[in-house]
Design an enzyme around this catalytic site. Structure first.
Site, PDB file in Angstrom:
ATOM      1  N   LYS A 285       0.908  -1.091   0.010  1.00 34.44           N
ATOM      2  CA  LYS A 285      -0.077   0.019   0.079  1.00 34.44           C
ATOM      3  C   LYS A 285       0.852   1.070   0.009  1.00 34.44           C
ATOM      4  O   LYS A 285       1.910   1.205   0.366  1.00 34.44           O
ATOM      5  CB  LYS A 285      -0.967   0.050   1.182  1.00 34.44           C
ATOM      6  CG  LYS A 285      -1.759  -1.062   1.324  1.00 34.44           C
ATOM      7  CD  LYS A 285      -2.885  -0.959   2.772  1.00 34.44           C
ATOM      8  CE  LYS A 285      -3.769  -1.820   2.726  1.00 34.44           C
ATOM      9  NZ  LYS A 285      -4.859  -1.638   1.880  1.00 34.44           N
ATOM     10  N   ARG A 359     -10.506 -11.396   1.908  1.00 34.87           N
ATOM     11  CA  ARG A 359     -11.136 -12.323   1.166  1.00 34.87           C
ATOM     12  C   ARG A 359     -10.725 -13.909   1.388  1.00 34.87           C
ATOM     13  O   ARG A 359     -11.105 -14.841   1.348  1.00 34.87           O
ATOM     14  CB  ARG A 359     -11.674 -11.948   0.024  1.00 34.87           C
ATOM     15  CG  ARG A 359     -10.726 -11.872  -1.147  1.00 34.87           C
ATOM     16  CD  ARG A 359     -11.003 -10.956  -2.146  1.00 34.87           C
ATOM     17  NE  ARG A 359     -11.073  -9.613  -2.044  1.00 34.87           N
ATOM     18  CZ  ARG A 359     -11.546  -8.560  -2.675  1.00 34.87           C
ATOM     19  NH1 ARG A 359     -11.818  -8.863  -3.915  1.00 34.87           N
ATOM     20  NH2 ARG A 359     -11.917  -7.417  -2.517  1.00 34.87           N
TER      21      ARG A 359
HETATM   22  N1  BES Z   1      -7.933  -3.774   4.855  1.00 37.99           N
HETATM   23  C1  BES Z   1      -8.242  -3.322   3.509  1.00 37.99           C
HETATM   24  C2  BES Z   1      -9.446  -2.553   3.172  1.00 37.99           C
HETATM   25  C3  BES Z   1      -9.742  -1.073   3.933  1.00 37.99           C
HETATM   26  C4  BES Z   1      -9.242   0.011   3.042  1.00 37.99           C
HETATM   27  C5  BES Z   1      -9.768  -1.080   4.999  1.00 37.99           C
HETATM   28  C6  BES Z   1      -9.336   1.105   3.661  1.00 37.99           C
HETATM   29  C7  BES Z   1     -10.121   0.163   5.563  1.00 37.99           C
HETATM   30  C8  BES Z   1      -9.824   1.177   4.992  1.00 37.99           C
HETATM   31  C9  BES Z   1      -8.115  -4.463   2.546  1.00 37.99           C
HETATM   32  O1  BES Z   1      -7.432  -5.616   2.742  1.00 37.99           O
HETATM   33  C10 BES Z   1      -7.755  -4.145   1.133  1.00 37.99           C
HETATM   34  O2  BES Z   1      -6.520  -3.750   1.135  1.00 37.99           O
HETATM   35  N2  BES Z   1      -8.690  -4.129   0.211  1.00 37.99           N
HETATM   36  C11 BES Z   1      -8.424  -3.583  -1.315  1.00 37.99           C
HETATM   37  C12 BES Z   1      -8.712  -4.684  -2.206  1.00 37.99           C
HETATM   38  C13 BES Z   1      -8.530  -4.679  -3.702  1.00 37.99           C
HETATM   39  C14 BES Z   1      -7.179  -4.846  -3.950  1.00 37.99           C
HETATM   40  C15 BES Z   1      -9.427  -5.420  -4.433  1.00 37.99           C
HETATM   41  C16 BES Z   1      -9.064  -2.390  -1.305  1.00 37.99           C
HETATM   42  O3  BES Z   1      -9.907  -2.172  -0.860  1.00 37.99           O
HETATM   43  O4  BES Z   1      -8.075  -1.565  -2.342  1.00 37.99           O
HETATM   44 ZN    ZN Z   2      -5.475  -5.457   1.961  1.00 38.73          ZN
END
Ligand code: BES
Ligand code: ZN
Ligand code: ZN
Length: 504
Positions: A285, A359
């Site tokens: 990230k 997921r």
């Molecule tokens: N933990 C994150 C989701 C999240 C994002 C929670 C912002 C709280 C605030 C999750 O694991 C994630 O990174 N999801 C990705 C999915 C994508 C790669 C399909 C996302 O939301 O960008």
């Molecule tokens: Zn994630």
């Protein structure tokens, strides 16, 4: 982790009348511009030579929602001070406003540096003393929550209320107030626990610590517990959970906690995402706001807290809490984009992004929960940023395959004041998850991202009634709400408890 400051407040019930009760502070509520004062505030007004009605006539206190004013009684009443708090328009009153007003009053009293107060509880509108006491206690305790565990400087400046006395007049009222107080305390204590875990940083709240916390609960409440190490999860066939856990030095734990096992009660599985830190893994990230990703175990925290309160409230269910817990980090051992994983269900997944790890661990947890043949499965997960974009930070994304379960959740949500909004799981969305080389990919399009996360999970629950709650928005918040301070919120705990209490 140790519990935080607010729950040091001792709350008790006593027999007494507001206008005759000696205390540091007497707390009273009024609707906005009432035709006439009613209940305890009216009696106090009479004993105070019409001081409150004069204030209201002059417009010095209007009773607007969350308005709060402090007055000294100068010996005119046994109470040294009075705080008047507004409830807003009478026709708009409900328990959600009541919790908010209780919270505002509590914050105001605490911030004024006053340590003790008394508060008379009397039936109001259609609400019983028990309902009012429960919601008052919940609102005030959740409102004065503070996370000060790691503050070492100026600890003497931390303000706390040490005692609250709920006043009832008749014996039957006192009994109802006592019942509401106990329920409110149990629920608030559970939310405090979830908030503490979410606010705790990932170097403190590791998967091992979550497992220890679950073990401690099992010991205290006679629950059954199993904690699988990553090697055991691997032997069981949990290829998705194991893949995510591999990249971290901190050992992952697959935690299963059961309340009321073997008593022939209906089984409900509660599945919580327990990523104690989500860096994104190899699909790392951006560093801005990455600190927030310590909250990626909010689902698991809510499940743990719900089990604790369910046990104290003796709710008549067999609850199975399934909490896959691990960090998601990049390293030489980490799983990579392009990897193909074999899940516990036997279905295979092509990894497109290692940041869609929630997921993956949930797919194995959902499959695992099927072995209990539950009446319902409810999962809670900070699953997608897309859900935050869609609904904001005060709404839970709601998804599911069973209309009657969805309806139950919506009803509990309205009562608990933890809002949900349903998004569709139409089969068309599944197109985006088709893979050339495996059964599915773990990522679809950016468009409809929250739904695609939900569709992915739906492939692991077979035909069991199931609901997925995407709590990515409300798990922790930047801007406080009436009885929710900044930071970890403990969202989901009160929703689940309301659902279980009203299940019949
Ligand atoms: N933990 C994150 C989701 C999240 C994002 C929670 C912002 C709280 C605030 C999750 O694991 C994630 O990174 N999801 C990705 C999915 C994508 C790669 C399909 C996302 O939301 O960008
Ligand atoms: Zn994630
Ligand atoms: Zn995540």
């Amino acid at each position: 982790m140790a519990s935080t400051e607010g729950d040091c407040m001792n709350i008790k019930v006593e027999k007494g009348r507001a206008e005759k009760f000696p205390c540091e502070l007497l707390l009273l509520f009024s609707f906005e511009s009432p035709e006439q004062l009613e209940g305890p505030i009216q009696k106090v007004d009479l004993g105070w030579k019409g001081f409150i009605s004069t204030l209201m006539k002059q417009g010095d206190f209007k009773g607007e929602l969350f308005e709060a004013r402090l007055f000294h009684t100068q010996g005119a009443l046994p109470a040294k001070r009075v705080v008047l708090t507004g409830l807003g328009k009478k026709g708009e009153f409900d328990l959600e406003k009541w919790r908010g007003a209780a919270s505002k009053a509590g914050q105001f009293i605490r911030n004024s540096g006053i340590k003790q107060f008394a508060f008379p509880i009397k039936k109001l509108e259609s609400f019983s003393e028990a309902e009012l006491a429960e919601s008052f206690v919940t609102g005030i305790l959740l409102g004065i929550y503070q996370f000060n565990e790691f503050k070492t400087l100026e600890r003497d400046k931390i303000k706390e209320i040490s005692e609250a006395i709920l006043l009832g007049e008749k014996d039957e009222e006192i009994k109802l107030i006592g019942d509401g107080l106990r329920t409110g305390e149990i629920i608030s204590e559970a939310v405090y626990m979830a908030r503490d875990l979410v606010n705790g940083p990932s170097n403190q709240v590791t998967p091992t610590v979550l497992a220890e916390k679950a073990q401690q609960m099992a010991n205290e409440h006679g629950m059954e517990i199993q904690v699988f190490e990553v090697s055991q999860a691997e032997a069981m066939g949990m290829g998705a959970f194991v893949a995510v856990a591999k990249g971290s030095q901190e050992p992952g734990k697959f935690i299963v906690l059961e309340y009321n096992k073997g008593k022939g009660l209906d089984t409900i599985a509660l599945v919580g995402k327990g990523i104690t830190f989500d860096s994104g893994g190899i699909s790392i990230k951006p560093s801005e706001n990455m600190d927030r990703m310590k909250d990626d175990m909010s689902g698991a925290a809510a499940v743990l807290a719900t089990l604790q309160a369910a046990s104290k409230l003796q709710l008549p269910f067999h609850l199975v809490g399934v909490m896959p817990a691990t960090e998601n980090l990049p390293s030489g051992k980490a799983y990579k984009p392009g990897d193909i994983l074999k899940t516990l269900s036997g279905q295979t997944v092509e990894v497109i992004s290692t940041d869609a790890e929630g997921r993956l661990i949930l797919s194995d947890a959902l499959t695992y929960s099927l072995r209990y043949q539950p009446k319902a499965i409810i999962d809670l997960a900070t699953l997608t940023g897309a859900c935050v974009i869609a609904l904001g930070d005060f709404v839970i994304g709601l998804f599911g395959n069973d209309r009657s379960l969805l309806k139950r959740i919506e009803e509990a949500s309205m009562k608990a004041g933890e809002r949900v909004w349903e998004l569709p799981l139409w089969e068309e969305y599944f197109e985006y998850l088709k893979s050339d080389v495996a059964d599915f990919r773990n990522v679809g399009t950016r468009a409809a991202g929250a739904i695609i996360g939900g569709i992915f999970l739906s492939k692991f629950v077979e035909k069991i009634p199931w609901v997925h709650l995407d709590i990515a928005g409300p798990a922790s918040i930047e801007k406080e709400r009436p009885y929710v301070p900044r930071g970890g919120t403990g969202i989901g705990v009160r929703l689940l408890l309301q659902l279980l209490r009203d299940w019949k």
